[in-house]
Design an enzyme around this catalytic site. Structure first.
Site, short mmCIF file in Angstrom:
data_model
loop_
_atom_site.label_atom_id
_atom_site.label_comp_id
_atom_site.label_asym_id
_atom_site.label_seq_id
_atom_site.Cartn_x
_atom_site.Cartn_y
_atom_site.Cartn_z
N CYS A 265 59.25 32.55 26.61
CA CYS A 265 58.51 31.37 26.98
C CYS A 265 58.30 31.60 28.58
O CYS A 265 56.91 31.29 28.73
CB CYS A 265 59.47 30.24 26.87
SG CYS A 265 60.49 30.27 25.36
N ARG A 294 68.70 40.06 21.96
CA ARG A 294 69.84 38.98 22.01
C ARG A 294 71.32 39.53 21.60
O ARG A 294 71.34 40.30 20.49
CB ARG A 294 69.59 37.51 21.31
CG ARG A 294 68.36 36.93 21.96
CD ARG A 294 68.11 35.86 21.09
NE ARG A 294 66.90 35.26 21.37
CZ ARG A 294 65.91 34.40 20.67
NH1 ARG A 294 66.58 33.64 19.67
NH2 ARG A 294 64.83 33.94 21.08
N GLN A 312 59.69 38.76 17.77
CA GLN A 312 59.23 37.47 17.31
C GLN A 312 57.64 37.17 17.21
O GLN A 312 57.01 37.71 18.03
CB GLN A 312 59.48 36.28 18.38
CG GLN A 312 61.41 36.19 18.43
CD GLN A 312 61.52 35.04 19.45
OE1 GLN A 312 60.90 35.12 20.56
NE2 GLN A 312 62.07 34.01 18.89
N ASP A 314 55.92 34.81 17.68
CA ASP A 314 55.97 33.88 19.02
C ASP A 314 54.80 33.16 19.33
O ASP A 314 53.64 34.03 19.43
CB ASP A 314 56.70 34.31 20.20
CG ASP A 314 57.69 33.14 20.66
OD1 ASP A 314 57.40 32.09 20.26
OD2 ASP A 314 57.90 33.50 21.92
N HIS A 316 53.14 29.57 21.73
CA HIS A 316 53.52 28.42 22.68
C HIS A 316 51.98 27.69 22.73
O HIS A 316 51.02 28.30 23.04
CB HIS A 316 53.75 28.75 24.02
CG HIS A 316 55.38 29.27 24.06
ND1 HIS A 316 55.41 30.55 23.91
CD2 HIS A 316 56.47 28.92 24.00
CE1 HIS A 316 56.69 30.89 23.91
NE2 HIS A 316 57.59 29.89 23.68
N LYS A 396 62.33 18.79 15.94
CA LYS A 396 61.51 19.97 15.15
C LYS A 396 61.57 20.15 13.81
O LYS A 396 62.35 19.28 13.08
CB LYS A 396 62.43 21.37 15.83
CG LYS A 396 63.93 21.48 15.23
CD LYS A 396 64.64 22.63 15.49
CE LYS A 396 66.05 22.67 14.88
NZ LYS A 396 66.71 23.88 14.87
N HIS A 442 56.66 25.33 20.59
CA HIS A 442 57.11 26.69 20.30
C HIS A 442 57.08 26.59 18.99
O HIS A 442 57.58 25.67 17.90
CB HIS A 442 58.62 26.88 20.58
CG HIS A 442 59.13 26.55 21.96
ND1 HIS A 442 59.25 27.49 22.96
CD2 HIS A 442 59.52 25.43 22.41
CE1 HIS A 442 59.82 27.03 23.98
NE2 HIS A 442 59.86 25.60 23.78
#
Lengths: 557, 557
Positions: A265, A294, A312, A314, A316, A396, A442
């Site tokens: 992010c 992680r 990911q 991912d 945004h 979410k 996200h």
């Protein structure tokens, strides 16, 4: 709830049975867990072959209609009762104390339990395996012997569970990954850090390029960001405070601290902020196949589905408040389309609403939650509400995809975030020339490539659809004199991913190998095929489906 | 060599000139460097506009025919001579001492120097810029003022150099990268860690996919490996001992130390070792676009060409000794073909031979060096030998590509490695069933995507060839009523990367923007084009090239 009590009581009965069979055993703890129970023992030297004997003893105990008797005791009494049980003594120091007596076996336990063993169906449980487990889960402590069992209310439920387990075992992506030569995990490299081999990288490449094309056509801009960045970014984002236990220790570079990135992010926000954005530019949609790292405890790591480094898919999305409903609808619609392309048609959809601790105003939450509901309703999607299940920064939607044997896997997530736009002070210029705060979404569709590929393998039992198969076709020349023709066939089929298997081995052995590797089409070429400009086809799952002209075969697939 | 002496002497003359103009100045050091010289001063408050004045004073001194007189002195004498010069005093402690006197200026210096200033051409040097520089390069010390100059033997050489510099400035990829919206480097993220924006990621994607297809067709298997791994891997490889200053500090995970990977080799070797390899499988060629992280001092970081994280187009080839010559030949041939596709046709090729300290036997070195020579000779490539320039583990070939203004850039490298196969004990089974050690070749063609893209931008002055242009075509509708037609044209050209620029701005402003962004084709569509099913074309570098039917335009490009 009732099942939890049964499972917990079975743990005690397991301990009682072990005590009868191995009187010198020392007891650790024995809770109910998902689908069953376990008990940890010290000074128990047994193997898997001893489990039926223990199971038999448990059934005897159950049939004796033994009572579970609870009693409050003082610390002093506990010291006396457990004087030969060091682990129980240790627990006596810290717990408010009560004991349960089950026949001869006394356990330090809060309960609750069944009143009598007759409440337990002796045919609805099974001891499944032995494992080593550190006392209190701490590797500094002694390794105890853990016996696992599964338990249900009826034999039918048990049988169903065991059958699914058996199915799942056949589909274990860790074994399939090895058979299909997709990846390996090597202790010398590190736990939870898969090495992708040639075929695995082809599979990743297919998925990556598919996402690249699809999302590009949907107006996403793809970014590429580094794997480290200054710690201060994740302090600003709040991740450092909220998720520190999953973030690796900082690396010092020139007196500044850097993190191995746990999430992408902040980088996407910095790209957003690299120029002034106007309402005319919104929505701005950034996507990245970003590999993040992680921390997970080594005990929970599992093949590709629980790792320490993962890529990911991912994205945004920065949009104006009045764009939120439409953006979510199109994202959700498009997301489900992509999941369907991979063969997932059943989902569980969860909408998580405002938790007790939250950021932003009630009005913002209301509006955002309504937008999520709007998107589901518009697409006629059934969803379950997870009340107060949202993250502190916004509501979410999560999608769990169901695989071919009905297991749900958490993959997609669409999260509205009220926190980061404030924390990083991001803005756009509205129609009136004023600075406004965009809404940030996200979203991940597959979740991570690693996990998703794990799920794909289990879903298809390794028999990936043609478009996802790293190797789509094998061509096997019957003899040395057919090698040239095999190469010709390869050329004609050059749109496909092909291997010509011309090593000196028997045709039948090669076919067997191809079946193990789940190759969609195995083409055998000999004299007849050479003459007819054809191929003899073995289709995965169907076996020999006969001879076919090359053109016709191309049409077919 | 003579030029170095002139440059060094010019540094003294610079110091002498500064002393005359600013008597209270304190002197640091002043060496010759590539293309020129510098001197560091303390207590000198000047700006760029003062440089001509200093230059003028230097020319006066040069014309005075001043002698450079050398004298050996004792530490005691040095203390006296430099009593008002703290930096020189500091150096007097550690150096074997001699001084040079140039007019009024005395410097602690070993030389050598010109005998007299008349040996220096007063029209063949130029002071170029001011910069801050820490005393002894250590940021804990005081920041001094550094004056840079360039110098040659003739005015012609100076002019040529300055012209190339001017050319280079226009081609600065850092500025082009920003103009073309390819990437940004953000101090909040970290120095040397570029963020690739949408268009930059498209460019990377084009290059990555091109390499993927090309190398796959050449029998390479692509791997994907993590960005961290256990430190012990790089201890085994020897990198930890040899390159530690470029490796970031380890991260502790579960009591083990992990490194942010500085190179991919150990991972590729672990994949090689994941199964038994036979001579029939060789050569095994693994490729990866692997992002590695290496420490560079902040002072040397430069745009994309010197960074702290970069994506190597890395490959490791495992082959049998008798395959080495052919493998090298085909790699080299194929490598040059790929460089040519990107527009690089001139190279400098260097063959580096055995250094004084080396691993392996003389025979191995001989054979490997001969294989490298064989490859060059076979391909009729001219190369220069860099005697003893090999790395301790094996000989190598490096290719520097020359850009459009003749600057060489180190990109490709082909390195034979005798060390890693031993260190990791890797093997294959030969025809007789015996374990043998394969030869390992490291090779990178582009070097790194970051650096190569930097070079591409400078080479093409940002005007990338059509196939590499992130956006190939802009379509500009003249008025609102032409927007629909613009969208139709976009559809017809859907094989290309297109943007329709339909914002409310004048056509001429949009064309100007397109030219700044170096868009290859800008298509303007108005009434006439709409009627004729045509487009009006502005080609990059050529301007308006007239109207053309859409089909014909497609054929053209």
């Amino acid at each position: 709830m009732k099942l939890d009590i049964i499972r917990h009581s079975l743990a005690h009965i397991l301990a009682a049975a072990v005590k009868e069979l191995y009187p010198r055993v020392k007891f650790g703890i024995g809770p109910a867990i998902e689908n069953g129970f376990y008990y940890d023992f010290d000074k128990l030297k047994i193997s898997d072959t001893d489990l039926p004997k223990i199971e038999k003893k448990m059934k005897e105990i159950i049939r004796k209609d033994i009572k579970f008797k609870k009693k409050k005791i003082s610390k002093k009494e506990a010291k006396k009762i457990f004087k030969t049980q060091p682990y129980k003594l240790e627990l006596s120091e810290t717990k408010s104390l009560s004991i349960y007596q089950t026949g001869d076996f006394i356990d330090l336990c809060k309960g609750p339990h069944v009143k009598s063993s007759k409440e337990i169906n002796p045919n609805a449980f099974k001891l499944t395996k032995l494992a080593g487990a550190y006392w209190k889960g701490d590797e500094k402590n002694k390794m105890l012997t853990r016996i696992y069992g599964v338990a249900f209310e009826t034999k039918k439920e048990l049988d169903k569970y065991l059958k699914i387990q058996q199915e799942a075992e056949k589909r274990d992506h860790r074994k399939l990954g090895q058979k299909l030569e997709l990846f390996s995990i090597n202790e010398e490299v590190g736990a939870g850090l898969p090495l992708w081999h040639g075929k695995g990288t082809i599979l990743r490449h297919i998925i990556e390029n598919y996402l690249y094309e699809e999302l590009t056509s949907q107006g996403y801009e793809w970014l590429t960001t580094p794997h480290i960045g200054k710690l201060s970014l994740w302090k600003t984002s709040g991740h450092w405070d909220f998720y520190r236990e999953n973030i690796y220790a900082p690396i010092k570079i020139d007196k500044e601290e850097y993190l191995l990135k746990p999430m992408n992010c902040p980088f996407h926000i910095k790209v957003y902020q690299s120029k002034i954005r106007s309402y005319k530019d919104l929505p701005i949609k950034f996507a990245e196949l970003g590999t993040v790292y992680r921390y997970e405890k080594s005990g929970v790591l599992h093949g590709l589905t629980r790792v320490r480094g993962f890529t990911q898919d991912d994205a945004h999305i920065f949009c104006a408040p009045d764009q939120l409903s439409n953006e979510l609808t199109s994202m959700l619609k498009y997301g489900l389309k992509i999941l369907k392309t991979f063969g997932f048609k059943d989902y569980e959809i969860y909408l998580s609403t405002r938790p007790k601790k939250f950021m932003g105003t009630l009005k913002m939450w209301q509006k955002a939650t309504n937008s999520l509901k709007y998107a589901c309703d518009k697409l006629k999607l059934k969803y379950q509400t997870d009340p107060e299940g949202g993250i502190f920064y916004g509501p979410k939607i999560d999608i769990k995809i169901k695989d071919s044997i009905g297991r749900p896997w958490q993959c997609s997530t669409f999260q509205i975030d009220f926190n980061l736009p404030k924390a990083f002070n991001i803005s756009y210029i509205d129609k009136k020339g004023k600075k406004k705060e965009p809404i940030l979404i996200h979203r991940a569709l597959l979740g991570s490539l690693e996990r998703f590929i794990g799920v794909l393998l289990e879903h298809y039992e390794g028999a990936l659809p043609l478009w996802l198969s790293p190797v789509q076709i094998w061509i096997i020349p019957v003899g040395a004199r057919h090698k040239k023709y095999a190469k010709e066939v390869e050329k004609e089929l050059n749109l496909f991913r092909i291997e010509v298997k011309d090593e000196n081995e028997t045709v039948s052995k090669k076919i067997r190998q191809g079946e193990i590797q789940k190759i969609p089409y195995i083409l055998v070429v000999g004299d007849k095929e050479m003459e007819n400009k054809s191929v003899r086809i073995r289709q995965r799952g169907k076996g020999d489906i006969g001879e076919m002209k090359i053109d016709k075969f191309i049409d077919k697939i």
